[in-house]
Write a protein that holds these residues in place. Sequence first.
Motif, mmCIF file in Angstrom:
data_model
loop_
_atom_site.group_PDB
_atom_site.id
_atom_site.type_symbol
_atom_site.label_atom_id
_atom_site.label_comp_id
_atom_site.label_asym_id
_atom_site.label_seq_id
_atom_site.Cartn_x
_atom_site.Cartn_y
_atom_site.Cartn_z
ATOM 1 N N MET A 1 47.242 36.558 82.655
ATOM 2 C CA MET A 1 48.243 37.588 82.738
ATOM 3 C C MET A 1 47.665 38.774 83.485
ATOM 4 O O MET A 1 46.460 38.912 83.583
ATOM 5 N N SER A 2 48.527 39.608 83.992
ATOM 6 C CA SER A 2 48.111 40.821 84.696
ATOM 7 C C SER A 2 48.610 42.050 83.943
ATOM 8 O O SER A 2 49.672 42.023 83.326
ATOM 9 N N THR A 3 47.837 43.108 84.027
ATOM 10 C CA THR A 3 48.197 44.334 83.327
ATOM 11 C C THR A 3 49.372 45.047 83.996
ATOM 12 O O THR A 3 49.636 44.870 85.181
ATOM 13 N N LEU A 4 50.019 45.862 83.191
ATOM 14 C CA LEU A 4 51.048 46.785 83.662
ATOM 15 C C LEU A 4 50.429 48.179 83.662
ATOM 16 O O LEU A 4 49.473 48.437 82.930
ATOM 17 N N GLN A 5 50.960 49.072 84.464
ATOM 18 C CA GLN A 5 50.453 50.446 84.511
ATOM 19 C C GLN A 5 50.464 51.045 83.114
ATOM 20 O O GLN A 5 51.472 50.992 82.411
ATOM 21 N N GLY A 6 49.331 51.585 82.683
ATOM 22 C CA GLY A 6 49.238 52.240 81.381
ATOM 23 C C GLY A 6 48.872 51.318 80.231
ATOM 24 O O GLY A 6 48.778 51.764 79.094
ATOM 25 N N ASP A 7 48.669 50.028 80.500
ATOM 26 C CA ASP A 7 48.275 49.101 79.438
ATOM 27 C C ASP A 7 46.918 49.463 78.863
ATOM 28 O O ASP A 7 46.051 49.997 79.546
ATOM 29 N N THR A 8 46.744 49.156 77.594
ATOM 30 C CA THR A 8 45.459 49.215 76.909
ATOM 31 C C THR A 8 45.267 47.866 76.236
ATOM 32 O O THR A 8 46.223 47.096 76.110
ATOM 33 N N VAL A 9 44.064 47.576 75.797
ATOM 34 C CA VAL A 9 43.823 46.275 75.165
ATOM 35 C C VAL A 9 44.696 46.107 73.926
ATOM 36 O O VAL A 9 45.307 45.053 73.717
ATOM 37 N N ASP A 10 44.804 47.137 73.101
ATOM 38 C CA ASP A 10 45.616 46.992 71.889
ATOM 39 C C ASP A 10 47.098 46.829 72.199
ATOM 40 O O ASP A 10 47.799 46.068 71.515
ATOM 41 N N LEU A 14 49.357 43.657 71.026
ATOM 42 C CA LEU A 14 50.632 43.815 70.312
ATOM 43 C C LEU A 14 51.766 43.107 71.040
ATOM 44 O O LEU A 14 52.616 42.464 70.415
ATOM 45 N N ARG A 15 51.778 43.197 72.355
ATOM 46 C CA ARG A 15 52.837 42.580 73.139
ATOM 47 C C ARG A 15 52.817 41.052 73.030
ATOM 48 O O ARG A 15 53.849 40.419 72.896
ATOM 49 N N TYR A 16 51.646 40.454 73.076
ATOM 50 C CA TYR A 16 51.543 38.998 73.116
ATOM 51 C C TYR A 16 51.330 38.333 71.762
ATOM 52 O O TYR A 16 51.723 37.189 71.568
ATOM 53 N N PHE A 17 50.694 39.041 70.809
ATOM 54 C CA PHE A 17 50.379 38.431 69.522
ATOM 55 C C PHE A 17 51.062 39.119 68.339
ATOM 56 O O PHE A 17 50.998 38.622 67.230
ATOM 57 N N ASN A 18 51.643 40.283 68.545
ATOM 58 C CA ASN A 18 52.292 41.085 67.497
ATOM 59 C C ASN A 18 51.329 41.640 66.457
ATOM 60 O O ASN A 18 51.752 42.043 65.379
ATOM 61 N N ILE A 40 42.620 53.007 79.771
ATOM 62 C CA ILE A 40 43.986 52.781 80.251
ATOM 63 C C ILE A 40 43.904 52.102 81.609
ATOM 64 O O ILE A 40 43.275 52.611 82.530
ATOM 65 N N PHE A 41 44.573 50.953 81.714
ATOM 66 C CA PHE A 41 44.431 50.117 82.906
ATOM 67 C C PHE A 41 45.521 50.379 83.940
ATOM 68 O O PHE A 41 46.660 50.673 83.594
ATOM 69 N N PRO A 42 45.166 50.216 85.209
ATOM 70 C CA PRO A 42 46.184 50.255 86.265
ATOM 71 C C PRO A 42 46.908 48.906 86.330
ATOM 72 O O PRO A 42 46.548 47.953 85.639
ATOM 73 N N THR A 43 47.896 48.829 87.175
ATOM 74 C CA THR A 43 48.657 47.595 87.372
ATOM 75 C C THR A 43 47.806 46.530 88.047
ATOM 76 O O THR A 43 47.014 46.824 88.931
ATOM 77 N N GLY A 44 47.980 45.273 87.612
ATOM 78 C CA GLY A 44 47.448 44.142 88.340
ATOM 79 C C GLY A 44 46.051 43.655 88.023
ATOM 80 O O GLY A 44 45.511 42.838 88.761
ATOM 81 N N ILE A 45 45.463 44.085 86.916
ATOM 82 C CA ILE A 45 44.151 43.557 86.538
ATOM 83 C C ILE A 45 44.389 42.222 85.831
ATOM 84 O O ILE A 45 45.178 42.134 84.898
ATOM 85 N N ASP A 46 43.704 41.182 86.288
ATOM 86 C CA ASP A 46 43.837 39.878 85.650
ATOM 87 C C ASP A 46 43.059 39.866 84.343
ATOM 88 O O ASP A 46 41.889 40.241 84.303
#
Length: 65
Positions: A1-10, A14-18, A40-46
């Motif tokens: 999966m790739s990150t969205l702008q502003g994603d964090t690991v947690d 939460l998005r994928y495992f709840n 805080i991640f930018p967009t598009g990190i695998d």
Amino acid sequence: MSTLQGDTVDLICLRYFNFTGGVTEQVMSLNPHLVDYGLIFPTGIDIQLPDAPERTQKQVIQLWT
């Protein structure tokens, strides 16, 4: 999966495992390159995600009845 702008690991967990308990550490172990991006991640990190872990129920101790 790739990150969205502003994603964090947690947020990704939460998005994928709840939930985040235990799985956040697994995501970081699978993706040591994430430390290069800060919190805080930018967009598009695998990112590699672990198989969906089983969520364990903690034992509840009732002190009063």
